[in-house]
Design a protein around this motif. Sequence first.
Motif, PDB file in Angstrom:
ATOM      1  N   VAL A 155      38.788  56.852  56.034  1.00 33.51           N
ATOM      2  CA  VAL A 155      37.922  55.756  55.591  1.00 33.51           C
ATOM      3  C   VAL A 155      37.538  55.955  54.123  1.00 33.51           C
ATOM      4  CG1 VAL A 155      35.628  54.714  55.880  1.00 33.51           C
ATOM      5  CG2 VAL A 155      37.102  55.101  57.869  1.00 33.51           C
ATOM      6  N   ARG A 156      37.195  57.180  53.742  1.00 31.54           N
ATOM      7  CA  ARG A 156      36.884  57.442  52.324  1.00 31.54           C
ATOM      8  C   ARG A 156      38.080  57.124  51.436  1.00 31.54           C
ATOM      9  NH1 ARG A 156      36.090  62.258  50.502  1.00 31.54           N
ATOM     10  NH2 ARG A 156      36.934  63.429  52.256  1.00 31.54           N
ATOM     11  N   LEU A 157      39.280  57.487  51.883  1.00 35.09           N
ATOM     12  CA  LEU A 157      40.499  57.207  51.120  1.00 35.09           C
ATOM     13  C   LEU A 157      40.749  55.696  51.023  1.00 35.09           C
ATOM     14  CD1 LEU A 157      43.094  58.156  49.694  1.00 35.09           C
ATOM     15  CD2 LEU A 157      44.143  58.335  51.951  1.00 35.09           C
ATOM     16  N   MET A 158      40.599  54.986  52.129  1.00 32.37           N
ATOM     17  CA  MET A 158      40.825  53.534  52.117  1.00 32.37           C
ATOM     18  C   MET A 158      39.771  52.826  51.271  1.00 32.37           C
ATOM     19  SD  MET A 158      43.602  52.943  53.636  1.00 32.37           S
ATOM     20  CE  MET A 158      44.193  54.553  53.137  1.00 32.37           C
ATOM     21  N   ASN A 159      38.533  53.298  51.316  1.00 33.82           N
ATOM     22  CA  ASN A 159      37.490  52.703  50.471  1.00 33.82           C
ATOM     23  C   ASN A 159      37.819  52.889  48.998  1.00 33.82           C
ATOM     24  OD1 ASN A 159      36.063  51.856  52.703  1.00 33.82           O
ATOM     25  ND2 ASN A 159      34.595  53.545  52.640  1.00 33.82           N
ATOM     26  N   ARG A 160      38.295  54.074  48.650  1.00 31.30           N
ATOM     27  CA  ARG A 160      38.675  54.337  47.257  1.00 31.30           C
ATOM     28  C   ARG A 160      39.842  53.436  46.853  1.00 31.30           C
ATOM     29  NH1 ARG A 160      38.916  59.902  44.062  1.00 31.30           N
ATOM     30  NH2 ARG A 160      40.089  59.219  42.239  1.00 31.30           N
ATOM     31  N   LEU A 161      40.845  53.333  47.697  1.00 36.61           N
ATOM     32  CA  LEU A 161      41.999  52.481  47.412  1.00 36.61           C
ATOM     33  C   LEU A 161      41.562  51.026  47.245  1.00 36.61           C
ATOM     34  CD1 LEU A 161      45.064  52.066  47.177  1.00 36.61           C
ATOM     35  CD2 LEU A 161      45.141  51.918  49.673  1.00 36.61           C
ATOM     36  N   ARG A 162      40.720  50.545  48.154  1.00 29.98           N
ATOM     37  CA  ARG A 162      40.226  49.167  48.067  1.00 29.98           C
ATOM     38  C   ARG A 162      39.477  48.942  46.761  1.00 29.98           C
ATOM     39  NH1 ARG A 162      35.731  48.880  51.713  1.00 29.98           N
ATOM     40  NH2 ARG A 162      34.730  49.773  49.876  1.00 29.98           N
ATOM     41  N   ASP A 163      38.556  49.860  46.435  1.00 29.79           N
ATOM     42  CA  ASP A 163      37.761  49.711  45.214  1.00 29.79           C
ATOM     43  C   ASP A 163      38.639  49.710  43.970  1.00 29.79           C
ATOM     44  OD1 ASP A 163      35.582  49.667  46.907  1.00 29.79           O
ATOM     45  OD2 ASP A 163      34.886  51.691  46.364  1.00 29.79           O
ATOM     46  N   MET A 164      39.626  50.585  43.916  1.00 31.31           N
ATOM     47  CA  MET A 164      40.503  50.654  42.750  1.00 31.31           C
ATOM     48  C   MET A 164      41.400  49.416  42.655  1.00 31.31           C
ATOM     49  SD  MET A 164      39.703  53.296  41.058  1.00 31.31           S
ATOM     50  CE  MET A 164      38.022  53.246  41.635  1.00 31.31           C
ATOM     51  N   GLU A 165      41.891  48.935  43.803  1.00 29.84           N
ATOM     52  CA  GLU A 165      42.707  47.720  43.787  1.00 29.84           C
ATOM     53  C   GLU A 165      41.887  46.525  43.317  1.00 29.84           C
ATOM     54  OE1 GLU A 165      45.615  46.454  46.266  1.00 29.84           O
ATOM     55  OE2 GLU A 165      46.548  48.419  46.461  1.00 29.84           O
ATOM     56  N   GLU A 166      40.662  46.408  43.817  1.00 30.17           N
ATOM     57  CA  GLU A 166      39.798  45.298  43.393  1.00 30.17           C
ATOM     58  C   GLU A 166      39.498  45.380  41.901  1.00 30.17           C
ATOM     59  OE1 GLU A 166      36.416  45.428  46.028  1.00 30.17           O
ATOM     60  OE2 GLU A 166      37.550  44.526  47.679  1.00 30.17           O
ATOM     61  N   GLN A 224      42.719  44.401  40.074  1.00 32.63           N
ATOM     62  CA  GLN A 224      42.960  42.968  40.215  1.00 32.63           C
ATOM     63  C   GLN A 224      42.012  42.165  39.326  1.00 32.63           C
ATOM     64  OE1 GLN A 224      42.671  41.538  44.235  1.00 32.63           O
ATOM     65  NE2 GLN A 224      44.039  39.823  43.825  1.00 32.63           N
ATOM     66  N   ALA A 225      40.770  42.610  39.192  1.00 30.33           N
ATOM     67  CA  ALA A 225      39.790  41.896  38.369  1.00 30.33           C
ATOM     68  C   ALA A 225      40.070  42.043  36.880  1.00 30.33           C
ATOM     69  CB  ALA A 225      38.382  42.402  38.684  1.00 30.33           C
ATOM     70  N   THR A 226      40.567  43.216  36.462  1.00 27.49           N
ATOM     71  CA  THR A 226      40.746  43.464  35.031  1.00 27.49           C
ATOM     72  C   THR A 226      42.162  43.222  34.538  1.00 27.49           C
ATOM     73  OG1 THR A 226      41.155  45.811  35.429  1.00 27.49           O
ATOM     74  CG2 THR A 226      38.877  45.157  34.972  1.00 27.49           C
ATOM     75  N   ALA A 227      43.144  43.335  35.417  1.00 21.80           N
ATOM     76  CA  ALA A 227      44.545  43.154  35.011  1.00 21.80           C
ATOM     77  C   ALA A 227      45.323  42.550  36.177  1.00 21.80           C
ATOM     78  CB  ALA A 227      45.143  44.486  34.581  1.00 21.80           C
ATOM     79  N   PRO A 228      45.102  41.273  36.472  1.00 20.47           N
ATOM     80  CA  PRO A 228      45.710  40.665  37.649  1.00 20.47           C
ATOM     81  C   PRO A 228      47.239  40.668  37.649  1.00 20.47           C
ATOM     82  CG  PRO A 228      44.527  39.014  36.343  1.00 20.47           C
ATOM     83  CD  PRO A 228      44.225  40.348  35.761  1.00 20.47           C
ATOM     84  N   THR A 229      47.845  40.563  36.490  1.00 17.80           N
ATOM     85  CA  THR A 229      49.306  40.578  36.423  1.00 17.80           C
ATOM     86  C   THR A 229      49.855  41.957  36.778  1.00 17.80           C
ATOM     87  OG1 THR A 229      49.211  38.901  34.692  1.00 17.80           O
ATOM     88  CG2 THR A 229      51.293  40.074  34.950  1.00 17.80           C
ATOM     89  N   VAL A 230      49.218  42.979  36.266  1.00 15.33           N
ATOM     90  CA  VAL A 230      49.613  44.355  36.592  1.00 15.33           C
ATOM     91  C   VAL A 230      49.408  44.601  38.084  1.00 15.33           C
ATOM     92  CG1 VAL A 230      49.106  46.794  36.202  1.00 15.33           C
ATOM     93  CG2 VAL A 230      49.131  45.197  34.273  1.00 15.33           C
ATOM     94  N   TRP A 231      48.258  44.171  38.615  1.00 18.38           N
ATOM     95  CA  TRP A 231      48.000  44.333  40.045  1.00 18.38           C
ATOM     96  C   TRP A 231      49.081  43.644  40.870  1.00 18.38           C
ATOM     97  CZ3 TRP A 231      47.387  40.858  43.975  1.00 18.38           C
ATOM     98  CH2 TRP A 231      47.069  41.411  45.206  1.00 18.38           C
TER      99      TRP A 231
END
Length: 135
Positions: free
Chosen positions: A103-114, A117-124
């Motif tokens: 869960v800690r790993l998935m939360n980190r992955l989710r937070d980093m993806e978000e 996506q917010a700062t560089a949507p094309t790269v995401w």
Amino acid sequence: MTNPSKAKGTAWESLLVAYLREHHNPASHRNVQMGAKDIGDIDGYYLHALEAKAEKTITLSDYIAQANREAVHAGQPFGCAVVKRRMKGVGDAYVVRDLATDVRLMNRLRDMEEALQATAPTVWARYDAQHREAA
């Protein structure tokens, strides 16, 4: 005379390192054993202390406790065990961690993806497509 169990474990660690070097991190390597302050069997699995297990009898609770303890010693946020599957190749091994760690790993992955996506949507979008194809 060589200890057969130790030789089996060393062979498994070597196969894991070769796999990680090819598919994840070319700098992956086996760690020197540190006794009570062991830092895991293999270094170079991103953010993890990795405990390699190739045993006939699988004891997941012991493996996870050891991996979590060694993650603390290694200064890594996550611990996991990579357990060899009998009669299968390296890519078919099990990666095991407890739910709290996952869960800690998935939360980190989710937070980093978000954040990406917010700062560089094309790269995401490019990374998202690349990793969806890999599955």
